[in-house]
Design a protein around this motif. Structure first.
Motif, PDB file in Angstrom:
ATOM      1  N   ARG A   1       0.830  -1.206   0.000  1.00 28.67           N
ATOM      2  CA  ARG A   1       0.000   0.000   0.000  1.00 28.67           C
ATOM      3  C   ARG A   1       0.866   1.259   0.000  1.00 28.67           C
ATOM      4  O   ARG A   1       1.774   1.400   0.806  1.00 28.67           O
ATOM      5  CB  ARG A   1      -0.925   0.012   1.220  1.00 28.67           C
ATOM      6  CG  ARG A   1      -1.961  -1.094   1.172  1.00 28.67           C
ATOM      7  CD  ARG A   1      -2.911  -0.981   2.332  1.00 28.67           C
ATOM      8  NE  ARG A   1      -3.827  -2.121   2.351  1.00 28.67           N
ATOM      9  CZ  ARG A   1      -4.777  -2.293   3.252  1.00 28.67           C
ATOM     10  NH1 ARG A   1      -4.928  -1.410   4.223  1.00 28.67           N
ATOM     11  NH2 ARG A   1      -5.565  -3.340   3.208  1.00 28.67           N
ATOM     12  N   LEU A   2       0.531   2.156  -0.899  1.00 28.87           N
ATOM     13  CA  LEU A   2       1.327   3.366  -1.067  1.00 28.87           C
ATOM     14  C   LEU A   2       1.243   4.280   0.150  1.00 28.87           C
ATOM     15  O   LEU A   2       2.173   5.046   0.419  1.00 28.87           O
ATOM     16  CB  LEU A   2       0.863   4.123  -2.315  1.00 28.87           C
ATOM     17  CG  LEU A   2       0.958   3.348  -3.644  1.00 28.87           C
ATOM     18  CD1 LEU A   2       0.485   4.215  -4.792  1.00 28.87           C
ATOM     19  CD2 LEU A   2       2.392   2.882  -3.893  1.00 28.87           C
ATOM     20  N   GLU A   3       0.134   4.217   0.890  1.00 29.17           N
ATOM     21  CA  GLU A   3      -0.037   5.073   2.065  1.00 29.17           C
ATOM     22  C   GLU A   3       0.350   4.367   3.355  1.00 29.17           C
ATOM     23  O   GLU A   3       0.143   4.893   4.457  1.00 29.17           O
ATOM     24  CB  GLU A   3      -1.489   5.569   2.160  1.00 29.17           C
ATOM     25  CG  GLU A   3      -2.479   4.612   2.779  1.00 29.17           C
ATOM     26  CD  GLU A   3      -2.906   3.440   1.908  1.00 29.17           C
ATOM     27  OE1 GLU A   3      -3.890   2.782   2.266  1.00 29.17           O
ATOM     28  OE2 GLU A   3      -2.247   3.184   0.875  1.00 29.17           O
ATOM     29  N   GLY A   4       0.925   3.180   3.242  1.00 23.69           N
ATOM     30  CA  GLY A   4       1.247   2.400   4.427  1.00 23.69           C
ATOM     31  C   GLY A   4       2.187   3.111   5.381  1.00 23.69           C
ATOM     32  O   GLY A   4       1.979   3.085   6.608  1.00 23.69           O
ATOM     33  N   TYR A   5       3.204   3.776   4.848  1.00 19.00           N
ATOM     34  CA  TYR A   5       4.174   4.454   5.711  1.00 19.00           C
ATOM     35  C   TYR A   5       3.483   5.542   6.526  1.00 19.00           C
ATOM     36  O   TYR A   5       3.723   5.683   7.732  1.00 19.00           O
ATOM     37  CB  TYR A   5       5.299   5.054   4.867  1.00 19.00           C
ATOM     38  CG  TYR A   5       6.344   5.790   5.684  1.00 19.00           C
ATOM     39  CD1 TYR A   5       7.379   5.098   6.309  1.00 19.00           C
ATOM     40  CD2 TYR A   5       6.280   7.172   5.831  1.00 19.00           C
ATOM     41  CE1 TYR A   5       8.335   5.768   7.060  1.00 19.00           C
ATOM     42  CE2 TYR A   5       7.232   7.853   6.585  1.00 19.00           C
ATOM     43  CZ  TYR A   5       8.254   7.149   7.197  1.00 19.00           C
ATOM     44  OH  TYR A   5       9.177   7.812   7.950  1.00 19.00           O
ATOM     45  N   GLN A   6       2.627   6.331   5.873  1.00 19.13           N
ATOM     46  CA  GLN A   6       1.930   7.401   6.581  1.00 19.13           C
ATOM     47  C   GLN A   6       1.060   6.849   7.708  1.00 19.13           C
ATOM     48  O   GLN A   6       0.976   7.434   8.794  1.00 19.13           O
ATOM     49  CB  GLN A   6       1.060   8.204   5.610  1.00 19.13           C
ATOM     50  CG  GLN A   6       1.841   9.131   4.690  1.00 19.13           C
ATOM     51  CD  GLN A   6       2.415   8.406   3.488  1.00 19.13           C
ATOM     52  OE1 GLN A   6       2.248   7.199   3.348  1.00 19.13           O
ATOM     53  NE2 GLN A   6       3.103   9.140   2.628  1.00 19.13           N
ATOM     54  N   LYS A   7       0.442   5.705   7.464  1.00 16.28           N
ATOM     55  CA  LYS A   7      -0.464   5.139   8.470  1.00 16.28           C
ATOM     56  C   LYS A   7       0.295   4.581   9.673  1.00 16.28           C
ATOM     57  O   LYS A   7      -0.090   4.812  10.821  1.00 16.28           O
ATOM     58  CB  LYS A   7      -1.351   4.064   7.833  1.00 16.28           C
ATOM     59  CG  LYS A   7      -2.415   4.644   6.916  1.00 16.28           C
ATOM     60  CD  LYS A   7      -3.330   3.570   6.359  1.00 16.28           C
ATOM     61  CE  LYS A   7      -4.478   4.200   5.578  1.00 16.28           C
ATOM     62  NZ  LYS A   7      -5.379   3.193   4.997  1.00 16.28           N
ATOM     63  N   VAL A   8       1.361   3.858   9.429  1.00 16.92           N
ATOM     64  CA  VAL A   8       2.047   3.214  10.553  1.00 16.92           C
ATOM     65  C   VAL A   8       2.909   4.195  11.339  1.00 16.92           C
ATOM     66  O   VAL A   8       3.272   3.930  12.487  1.00 16.92           O
ATOM     67  CB  VAL A   8       2.896   2.002  10.101  1.00 16.92           C
ATOM     68  CG1 VAL A   8       2.027   0.951   9.450  1.00 16.92           C
ATOM     69  CG2 VAL A   8       4.015   2.430   9.154  1.00 16.92           C
ATOM     70  N   THR A   9       3.238   5.343  10.732  1.00 12.97           N
ATOM     71  CA  THR A   9       4.040   6.329  11.452  1.00 12.97           C
ATOM     72  C   THR A   9       3.182   7.414  12.105  1.00 12.97           C
ATOM     73  O   THR A   9       3.707   8.266  12.825  1.00 12.97           O
ATOM     74  CB  THR A   9       5.044   7.017  10.507  1.00 12.97           C
ATOM     75  OG1 THR A   9       4.322   7.666   9.445  1.00 12.97           O
ATOM     76  CG2 THR A   9       6.032   6.018   9.941  1.00 12.97           C
ATOM     77  N   GLY A  10       1.880   7.387  11.849  1.00 14.85           N
ATOM     78  CA  GLY A  10       1.011   8.396  12.439  1.00 14.85           C
ATOM     79  C   GLY A  10       0.921   9.671  11.638  1.00 14.85           C
ATOM     80  O   GLY A  10       0.289  10.639  12.068  1.00 14.85           O
ATOM     81  N   ALA A  11       1.537   9.718  10.478  1.00 10.83           N
ATOM     82  CA  ALA A  11       1.486  10.925   9.649  1.00 10.83           C
ATOM     83  C   ALA A  11       0.117  11.106   8.991  1.00 10.83           C
ATOM     84  O   ALA A  11      -0.273  12.230   8.661  1.00 10.83           O
ATOM     85  CB  ALA A  11       2.577  10.871   8.580  1.00 10.83           C
ATOM     86  N   ALA A  12      -0.609  10.013   8.783  1.00  7.87           N
ATOM     87  CA  ALA A  12      -1.945  10.086   8.177  1.00  7.87           C
ATOM     88  C   ALA A  12      -2.906  10.758   9.150  1.00  7.87           C
ATOM     89  O   ALA A  12      -2.996  10.367  10.312  1.00  7.87           O
ATOM     90  CB  ALA A  12      -2.437   8.689   7.827  1.00  7.87           C
TER      91      ALA A  12
END
Length: 745
Positions: free
Chosen positions: A13-24
């Motif tokens: 998932r392209l947004e995976g990093y944002q989600k797991v780091t709390g940036a989303a």
């Protein structure tokens, strides 16, 4: 170097990093100067009238700005809300704070607005409310005699009524060599996505609002707000870039959206309203349902009589329906059928689509009745399905656009090791555990809806793709990027898919397993239009290498337009943009399914689930130790995200079969386990070896991509497969869900 196509690749998932780091950032996490916080006050009775609503103590607290109720609610639109909500069933939708009437327990009756969330929450406890109560009914079982046929409405297009009777069911059933019948009860279930429902309304002034909403349809929320509050559509912007789970709960605008917008408009300040976990139980749910089945077969196992009847729960103010009884005849081609579906009005909020609505409810009785029929015929349950296999949908006398269910049966059985099953109940053991094998068939509709998509080839040579569609965590961003990349022959890193914004091209609500097919088809249509524009520009270039050629002579790959017969004859996209004075080239296209073509076929995703359970012989504790689901879902765009969807459905199936249930005290008309401590869902220790097989299936009819959704199909077959495995392990046929350990003691 030739670019490898993106479709079919297991892309993370392209947004995976944002989600797991709390940036989303989610709907309740946006800030604005002077932000106010709202907390909802809910009714504590089930039916009656508010006789006193005293806000004096709450308003006396410094920092409390306002307490809204039916006594001071600003005026709103007077028209039917049904036309402001894409998913509204027939009836008169709930209007928050409309009057003093209480129509269900937990109904929102007030909104405290304060400078901080904590203050608003505390002030809500100081609001004093008195009621005159009335008699109510919340239990479907003693009210079945009041069941009636559903009203017909716009939703009927996606939720068709039961098929007409065929042949003479009763005569055929009475004459059947083997018969199986049962009564089944499914209790209430509530959505519990990780993200709580929240709406942040940013007050822009001049009647303009920017709204961050937890929703499965930005356009749907925009329509709702604009119509209810009499605003211009262009002045209402709804944004939902990240949604922390939904699966039906956010299809309809929930009351926190109304509350947030109402308060922002009245106070002319930005307002965020977030529901707490217990308040997640105060709107839509999977409804209580009572079902009966009667299946008959001849001595060879051929099913010749099918009867499936269901009575579902709805509210007093809307007719919520599900497709519960249509499935059996879509799978098994009996010549004599009788399918019936009715509703009982109760003093509850309207039920709401919950992952695989109707299918997850209806397939359990169908597939456990088939299992019971197999035992009575002394035929292996898998073999009984093979005996009754058909390439056509007998309920509509149509062929399927594609159907690889046979391979689901065969490949799933081989992977699971079904041939090692001893057919005798209570015959297989592992220490003090009874071991059972069970299987079931799954089916879910394969639809697509109208949608629009925009493609822009930018001056930097990047491809910008725009759609209002949301991504509720299913991988929509990633999959749509893959589709767009392949359509223009670009690497995924050169594609920017912008979504989750009502100002972008129209997309319907995200649900029903139709998003990839719907938005993917729109992207494919927009890409076709963009390719024509690019080729026309390339073919008209002075001294261009493609001059005088036709569109069918070229291919779009590697960031350029190449001659099919000679890849060294090409024009790059950068060259085309330069020829266009470095201005972007755009294409906007509306995709509409070919109804005339599609109505000749039935379209469905199919699956077969195989399950192993262990049941403690002394304690009755049930453990699902192994499961395999084989799925035929057309072209799989991304096997990694698709597998994740099936696994999620399988886990939910375990939950539905042996864990998940909202407990109601019908003396109070109240849900009693309104928290995640007592609303039991699986934890990591409950989930063991799960496997997924995607059977190859080619379908050039269902839509332009050949795709079918996978959001629901992983769930529908699991509960009956588990119930059948429990019977095989214990010899006890339990016909209500969830199955508890005390049922087996």
């Amino acid at each position: 170097m030739t670019l490898i196509p993106s479709i079919g690749q297991p892309v993370s998932r392209l947004e995976g990093y944002q989600k797991v780091t709390g940036a989303a950032k989610y709907a309740g996490e946006y800030k604005a100067p002077g932000m106010l916080y709202g907390y909802v006050v809910n009714s504590t009775v089930t039916k009656g009238k508010i006789t006193r609503f005293d806000t004096a103590k709450a308003m006396s607290l410094p920092g409390v700005v306002e307490v809204f109720s039916h006594l001071n609610r600003p005026s709103v639109g007077k028209f039917s809300l049904q036309y402001a909500d894409m998913d509204a069933p027939p009836g008169s939708p709930f209007r928050p704070l409309q009057d003093d009437e209480i129509i269900y327990n937990g109904q929102p009756i007030g909104l405290v607005v304060a400078e901080t969330f904590e203050l608003a929450r505390y002030a809500a406890t100081l609001v004093e409310v008195e009621y005159a109560t009335e008699f109510f009914q919340t239990d479907i079982r003693p009210n079945v005699n009041s069941a009636r046929s559903p009203k017909i409405g716009m939703a009927t297009m996606l939720k068709p009524p039961p098929p007409k009777p065929k042949g003479d069911f009763q005569k055929a059933y009475d004459a059947s060599f083997a018969k199986s019948e049962g009564e089944f009860y499914h209790s209430t279930e509530h959505h519990n996505p990780l993200e709580l429902f929240a709406t942040t309304t940013i007050y822009e002034g001049d009647g303009k609002l920017t709204i961050y909403d937890k929703t499965q349809g930005t356009v749907n929320s925009q329509l709702y707000v604009a119509n209810i509050f009499g605003l211009k559509y262009k002045n209402v912007r709804v944004i939902a870039p990240y949604v922390g789970g939904a699966f039906g709960s956010a299809l309809r605008p929930q009351y926190q959206l109304f509350m947030s917008v109402m308060a922002a408009l009245e106070l002319k300040r930005s307002v965020v309203v977030t529901l707490d976990r217990s308040q997640m139980f105060t709107f839509g749910h999977r409804p209580q349902t009572i079902q009966t089945t009667q299946f008959g077969a001849d001595a060879d196992g051929k099913v010749n009589a099918l009867h499936h009847a269901a009575i579902g729960e709805t509210s007093r103010f809307e007719d919520y329906t599900e497709v519960v009884v249509n499935w059996a005849h879509m799978i098994y081609p009996a010549e004599n059928t009788l399918m019936q579906y009715k509703l009982v009005e109760l003093d509850v909020f309207s039920p709401l689509d919950m992952r695989a609505p109707g299918g997850a409810t209806g397939m359990h009785p169908i597939e456990t009745t088939m299992d019971d029929l197999a035992y009575k015929l002394k035929i292996d349950p898998l073999h009984l399905r093979l005996i009754n296999y058909s390439e056509n949908d007998a309920s509509l006398n149509r062929p399927y656009s594609s159907k690889e269910l046979m391979q689901c049966y065969l490949q799933g059985a081989e992977k699971f090791g079904w041939d090692k099953r001893d057919p005798e109940p209570r015959s297989m053991r592992h220490g003090n555990k009874l071991v059972g094998y069970g299987m079931a068939t799954g089916i879910w509709e394969a639809n697509s809806l109208p949608a629009r998509a925009e493609m822009i080839l930018t001056k930097e040579g990047k491809l910008q793709v725009n759609s209002a569609v949301t991504d509720i965590g299913t991988g929509t961003l990633t999959v749509m990027t893959q589709v767009a990349a392949d359509e223009l022959g670009l690497p995924m890193e050169d594609v920017i898919f912008s979504y989750g914004d009502s100002k972008k091209p129209f997309a319907p609500i995200q649900g029903g397993s139709f998003t990839v097919s719907t938005i993917g088809s729109a992207i494919k249509a927009a890409a076709g239009s963009l390719r024509k524009k690019l080729f026309k520009k390339a073919a008209s270039m002075k001294n261009g290498m493609l001059k005088g050629l036709e569109l069918e002579d070229v291919v779009f790959k590697n960031g350029r337009i190449e001659l099919k017969t000679d890849p060294l004859t090409f024009v790059t996209y950068q060259d085309i943009i330069a020829e266009n004075n470095n201005e972007p080239i755009k294409a906007l296209k509306f995709s509409v399914p070919n109804v005339l073509k599609l109505k000749k076929y039935s379209r469905a995703t199919h699956s077969a689930a195989f399950v192993e359970v262990e049941v403690d012989e002394e304690l009755g504790v049930i453990n699902v130790t192994r499961a395999v689901t084989a799925v035929a879902a057309g072209k799989i765009i991304n096997p990694k995200t698709a597998r994740s969807q099936i696994l999620g459905g399988m886990v939910w199936g375990i939950s539905k079969a042996i864990r998940e249930e909202t407990i109601t005290d019908h003396r109070l008309g109240k849900y009693m386990n309104q928290n995640l401590g007592e609303y039991h869902i699986p934890v990591h220790a409950d989930i063991h070896e799960l496997d997924v097989i995607f059977v190859e299936e080619n379908d050039d009819i269902v839509n332009a991509l050949g795709t079918k959704g996978v959001g629901e199909i992983g769930l529908v077959a699991m509960p009956p497969a588990i119930a059948n495995a429990i019977f095989h392990a214990t010899g006890k046929r339990i016909n209500h869900l969830p199955i508890h350990l005390n049922d087996l003691l």
